[in-house]
Design an enzyme around this catalytic site. Structure first.
Site, mmCIF file in Angstrom:
data_model
loop_
_atom_site.group_PDB
_atom_site.id
_atom_site.type_symbol
_atom_site.label_atom_id
_atom_site.label_comp_id
_atom_site.label_asym_id
_atom_site.label_seq_id
_atom_site.Cartn_x
_atom_site.Cartn_y
_atom_site.Cartn_z
ATOM 1 N N GLU A 1 -6.859 -1.861 15.292
ATOM 2 C CA GLU A 1 -7.412 -2.739 14.117
ATOM 3 C C GLU A 1 -6.501 -3.717 13.801
ATOM 4 O OE1 GLU A 1 -8.122 -2.898 9.789
ATOM 5 O OE2 GLU A 1 -8.389 -0.816 10.348
ATOM 6 N N ARG B 1 0.896 -1.124 -0.077
ATOM 7 C CA ARG B 1 0.101 0.040 -0.019
ATOM 8 C C ARG B 1 0.833 1.258 0.142
ATOM 9 N NH1 ARG B 1 -4.873 -1.690 4.285
ATOM 10 N NH2 ARG B 1 -5.717 -3.273 2.900
ATOM 11 N N SER C 1 -10.483 -6.596 9.470
ATOM 12 C CA SER C 1 -11.624 -6.059 9.028
ATOM 13 C C SER C 1 -12.517 -7.101 8.131
ATOM 14 C CB SER C 1 -11.764 -4.761 8.410
ATOM 15 O OG SER C 1 -11.497 -3.556 8.874
ATOM 16 N N ARG D 1 0.679 -7.165 12.485
ATOM 17 C CA ARG D 1 0.017 -6.657 13.628
ATOM 18 C C ARG D 1 -0.067 -7.588 14.547
ATOM 19 N NH1 ARG D 1 -3.875 -1.415 12.109
ATOM 20 N NH2 ARG D 1 -2.515 -0.388 10.774
ATOM 21 N N ARG E 1 1.999 0.762 10.394
ATOM 22 C CA ARG E 1 1.583 1.071 8.848
ATOM 23 C C ARG E 1 2.590 1.065 7.800
ATOM 24 N NH1 ARG E 1 -3.465 3.492 7.646
ATOM 25 N NH2 ARG E 1 -3.656 3.791 9.773
#
Length: 425
Positions: free
Chosen positions: A350, A263, A353, A392, A278
């Site tokens: 988070e 990303r 999802s 994570r 991130r």
């Protein structure tokens, strides 16, 4: 993509629903284009009828030996008008399509209204955050003391937001991915897949990353062909059924894959720049389900539960959040976020999802199933979720399982993948 019939017949209702997502539907533009489309289609039909009438008249005139040059010139002119109308219709449809591709999915009625994450609703929490009798270190402090986690050398190799893992920490990272794959295939019945991490533009249009999120994608160029690095293996897995008609007996298709993900994080400057929270490159174990529409909501609950089991087996405290309308992803009709406890931040973050996209992606991909009751192809429902983000999960294990001397206890579930090692020091 939304059903075009909704934009033609229920525009005000659709606009009101999208407003809860913070999306301003360009109603005036859609109405103007629809009016032009209808006018062009009506004119086209009239011209076709006129051409048919004139063609019959030509046949009759020829049969009588009459001069047909005037009629034939008129028919030729009608043909030119029809070609012009076809181009005008194509231009109008192109504009409508461009607008439609940028419209998010409609939220399910069970989704709470809200502008941002403050409107999310906690469904339940599991586990109790640990009380430490020493000063808690974050994952960067824990990882750098033996050179296990190295952002500096990664920056030399690639730039910011990359990380090199070494030694036991790299092994622990690998163990997490293998544990998740085994859990989802052996206990949860998902089919393991190994999929490309470089895909074409059609795949990204199918799952909704293009055209809206192109700035967040890494791209490659080989000659004139442009391809993209996936941000999630949801893209590759979901597109397996693009342009397919799936037999009912194959549903639900429950798939999983461990892959690299990329990303650009174009809109995330200044957020979580420290450590691995991130990154431009990371790994996930993804879950994708392709289902009949009538079964998708049950599959959504099932998928979310599969991700929860990962965290429970790792003994990581977490909570399930129902995202509000303003915090959901572009394709989602309903999303649960799983948030894991991070001691160094004294908060939940988070880690997964899980979304039901209903027929939104399937319509873009023309992914269908043959309904045995009707014998006709109908749109599938697609679902996706992280099961879970490997990096994570590593951060959560490091921080929750740390000891006063900086060592990290290996969760029981991971020890078979670590050769029985109970602690990395």
């Amino acid at each position: 993509m939304l059903d075009p019939a909704l934009l033609r017949g229920q525009l005000d209702s659709v606009a009101a629903q999208l407003a809860t997502r913070g999306f301003d539907l360009p109603r005036a533009r859609i109405e103007a284009l629809e009016a032009r489309r209808k006018a062009a289609q009506t004119q086209t039909q009239e011209l076709q009828n006129l051409r048919n009438t004139r063609s019959r008249a030509i046949g009759m005139a020829k049969g009588k030996g009459e001069d047909t040059s005037t009629l034939m010139a008129e028919v030729a002119g009608i043909g030119d008008q029809l070609k012009a109308n076809e181009q005008a219709l194509a231009d109008i449809q192109g504009e409508l399509s461009a607008i439609t591709l940028g419209i998010p999915n409609l939220a399910d009625a069970s989704v709470p209204h809200g502008a941002d994450e403050t409107g999310n609703k906690e469904i339940h929490a599991w586990g109790t955050p640990r009380n430490f009798d020493f000063a808690v270190k974050d994952h960067v402090e824990l990882g750098t003391r033996h050179g296990w986690l190295d952002g500096e050398v990664a920056a030399k190799l690639s730039g910011a937001r990359f990380t090199v893992l070494r030694g036991d920490l790299a092994r622990l990272h690998r163990a997490l991915a293998q544990f998740m794959l085994d859990l989802h295939t052996r206990e949860h019945g998902h089919l393991e897949c190994n999929v490309p991490v470089i895909v074409n533009a059609d795949s990204l249009y199918g799952t909704g990353q293009l055209p809206k999120f192109e700035e967040d994608m890494f791209a490659t160029q080989l000659g004139e062909q442009k391809r993209y690095l996936i941000s999630t293996s949801e893209i590759s897995l979901t597109n397996l059924v693009r342009d397919e008609i799936v037999d009912a007996e194959r549903l639900p298709m429950r798939l999983t894959a461990h892959s690299l993900c990329f990303r650009a994080e174009a809109g995330a400057a200044g957020r979580d720049t420290r450590g691995m929270i991130r990154q431009h490159q990371f790994e996930k174990v993804e879950l994708v389900t392709i289902s009949k529409p009538a079964e998708s909501w049950a599959e959504h609950e099932r998928m979310t539960r599969c991700a929860e089991v990962v965290l429970e087996k790792l003994e990581l405290p977490y909570r399930r959040m129902l995202l509000c309308t303003g915090d959901m992803g572009f394709c989602a009709a309903k999303t649960y976020d799983l948030e894991v406890w991070l001691p160094s931040q004294n908060t939940y973050r988070e880690i997964s999802s899980c979304s039901n996209c209903t027929d939104f992606q399937a319509r873009r991909m023309q992914a269908r199933w043959r309904n045995p009751e009707t014998g006709k192809p109908e749109l599938l429902h697609t679902l996706n979720g992280s099961g879970v983000a490997v990096g994570r999960a590593l951060i959560a294990v490091m921080e929750n399982c740390q000891n006063a001397d900086g060592s990290i206890s290996v969760p029981q579930a991971l020890r078979p993948y670590m050769g029985g090692v109970e602690r990395i020091v």
